[in-house]
Design an enzyme around this catalytic site. Structure first.
Site, PDB file in Angstrom:
ATOM      1  N   MET A  32       0.841  -1.397   0.032  1.00  0.00           N
ATOM      2  CA  MET A  32       0.012  -0.077  -0.132  1.00  0.00           C
ATOM      3  C   MET A  32       0.790   1.181  -0.111  1.00  0.00           C
ATOM      4  SD  MET A  32      -2.957  -0.887   2.745  1.00  0.00           S
ATOM      5  CE  MET A  32      -3.527  -2.657   2.897  1.00  0.00           C
ATOM      6  N   HIS A  61      -0.199  -8.166  -3.738  1.00  0.00           N
ATOM      7  CA  HIS A  61      -1.546  -7.257  -4.207  1.00  0.00           C
ATOM      8  C   HIS A  61      -1.169  -5.851  -3.979  1.00  0.00           C
ATOM      9  CE1 HIS A  61      -5.680  -6.288  -2.555  1.00  0.00           C
ATOM     10  NE2 HIS A  61      -5.515  -5.634  -3.690  1.00  0.00           N
ATOM     11  N   MET A 132     -12.268  -7.869  -4.615  1.00  0.00           N
ATOM     12  CA  MET A 132     -12.054  -7.264  -3.158  1.00  0.00           C
ATOM     13  C   MET A 132     -13.591  -7.516  -2.587  1.00  0.00           C
ATOM     14  SD  MET A 132      -9.144  -6.541  -2.675  1.00  0.00           S
ATOM     15  CE  MET A 132      -9.461  -5.751  -1.170  1.00  0.00           C
ATOM     16  N   ASP A 170     -10.702 -11.296  -1.498  1.00  0.00           N
ATOM     17  CA  ASP A 170      -9.936 -10.679  -0.354  1.00  0.00           C
ATOM     18  C   ASP A 170     -10.664  -9.826   0.409  1.00  0.00           C
ATOM     19  OD1 ASP A 170      -7.776  -9.642   1.053  1.00  0.00           O
ATOM     20  OD2 ASP A 170      -6.757  -8.488  -0.672  1.00  0.00           O
TER      21      ASP A 170
HETATM   22  C1  DX5 Z   1      -7.096  -5.150   2.693  1.00  0.00           C
HETATM   23  C2  DX5 Z   1      -6.195  -6.347   2.090  1.00  0.00           C
HETATM   24  C3  DX5 Z   1      -6.494  -7.686   2.754  1.00  0.00           C
HETATM   25  C4  DX5 Z   1      -6.388  -7.810   3.924  1.00  0.00           C
HETATM   26  C5  DX5 Z   1      -7.481  -8.798   4.579  1.00  0.00           C
HETATM   27  O1  DX5 Z   1      -6.985  -4.324   1.848  1.00  0.00           O
HETATM   28  O2  DX5 Z   1      -6.210  -6.431   0.678  1.00  0.00           O
HETATM   29  O3  DX5 Z   1      -5.561  -8.759   2.054  1.00  0.00           O
HETATM   30  O4  DX5 Z   1      -5.152  -8.331   4.925  1.00  0.00           O
HETATM   31  O5  DX5 Z   1      -7.476  -8.834   5.843  1.00  0.00           O
HETATM   32  P1  DX5 Z   1      -8.830  -9.653   6.697  1.00  0.00           P
HETATM   33  O6  DX5 Z   1      -8.811 -11.118   5.892  1.00  0.00           O
HETATM   34  O7  DX5 Z   1      -8.408  -9.479   7.830  1.00  0.00           O
HETATM   35  O8  DX5 Z   1      -9.874  -9.133   6.008  1.00  0.00           O
HETATM   36 ZN    ZN Z   2      -5.089  -7.962  -0.151  1.00  0.00          ZN
END
Ligand code: DX5
Ligand code: ZN
Length: 216
Positions: A32, A61, A132, A170
């Site tokens: 990120m 990702h 997502m 995800d």
């Molecule tokens: C959020 C991420 C996810 C995150 C998911 O933006 O892309 O990969 O780690 O976490 P959980 O499984 O806790 O929702």
């Molecule tokens: Zn992710």
């Protein structure tokens, strides 16, 4: 496939926490940039170190702006799959091509509020599609079940032989939600808090896999 997300790991003990999910199919690494999403995690140098610390294939990702500029380096580091966001790319197919040329599979991520249809045509140039099921940026959010319509659509196209991409989901995947996602047709489940929030992360991976497998 189960892909634990190290976003929920202890960043000061990454090697230890990566080793704690030995049976995982992929290791999901959330990059990120504090611009595409309001959070900042890690970048290429840390991914390169994680790569040296594990044999689990890395699933990067990228929640970043300008993936055309930044994505290929994650493939060069040796990631198995490099996913970037449809919303951040002017020319998704060109980025996918560069990622593949650098030796990784290419993935297209789609936010909960983004329609799938405008991207169906480009998916033949991708290896994975990441649906997502929370707003990207943070772990531990609540699963948004409406996105399963996109999964069903993709699964139907795969069943007809019109698509070959791996369907990945995800966000908010846990013991309560994984079966609904499996039933809709997901191939690969990312789970952060459900794995690293568990007492035994390795067992959590196994039990999530079992629940998905038991889904009719
Ligand atoms: C959020 C991420 C996810 C995150 C998911 O933006 O892309 O990969 O780690 O976490 P959980 O499984 O806790 O929702
Ligand atoms: Zn992710």
């Amino acid at each position: 496939m189960i892909a634990p997300s190290i976003l929920s790991a202890d960043f000061a003990n990454l090697a230890r926490d990566v080793a704690a999910v030995r049976g995982a199919d992929w290791l999901h690494v959330d990059v990120m940039d504090n611009h595409f999403v309001p959070n900042l995690t890690l970048g290429a140098p840390v991914v390169a170190s994680i790569k040296k610390a594990t044999d689990i294939p890395l699933d990067c990702h990228l929640m970043i702006e300008d993936p055309a500029r930044w994505a290929p380096q994650y493939a060069e580091i040796g990631a198995k799959n490099v996913t970037f966001h449809a919303e951040a790319a002017d020319n998704p197919l060109a980025v996918a091509k560069d990622i593949r040329a650098a030796g990784a599979g290419a993935g297209l991520a789609i936010k909960p509020g983004t329609a799938l249809d405008p991207y169906l045509d480009v998916l033949s140039g991708f290896d994975t599609v990441l649906i997502m099921s929370v707003e990207p940026g943070f772990g531990g959010q609540k699963f948004l079940p409406d996105v399963l319509d996109k999964v069903r659509r993709l699964r139907a196209l795969k069943d007809k032989g019109e698509l070959t991409v791996l369907i990945e989901i995800d966000g908010g995947i846990n013991r309560q939600t994984i079966q609904a996602a499996a039933e809709a047709g997901v191939d690969c489940f990312v789970a952060g808090s459900a794995v690293y929030g568990a007492e035994d992360p390795e067992k959590a991976v196994e039990s999530l896999r079992e629940l998905a497998r038991l889904t009719p």
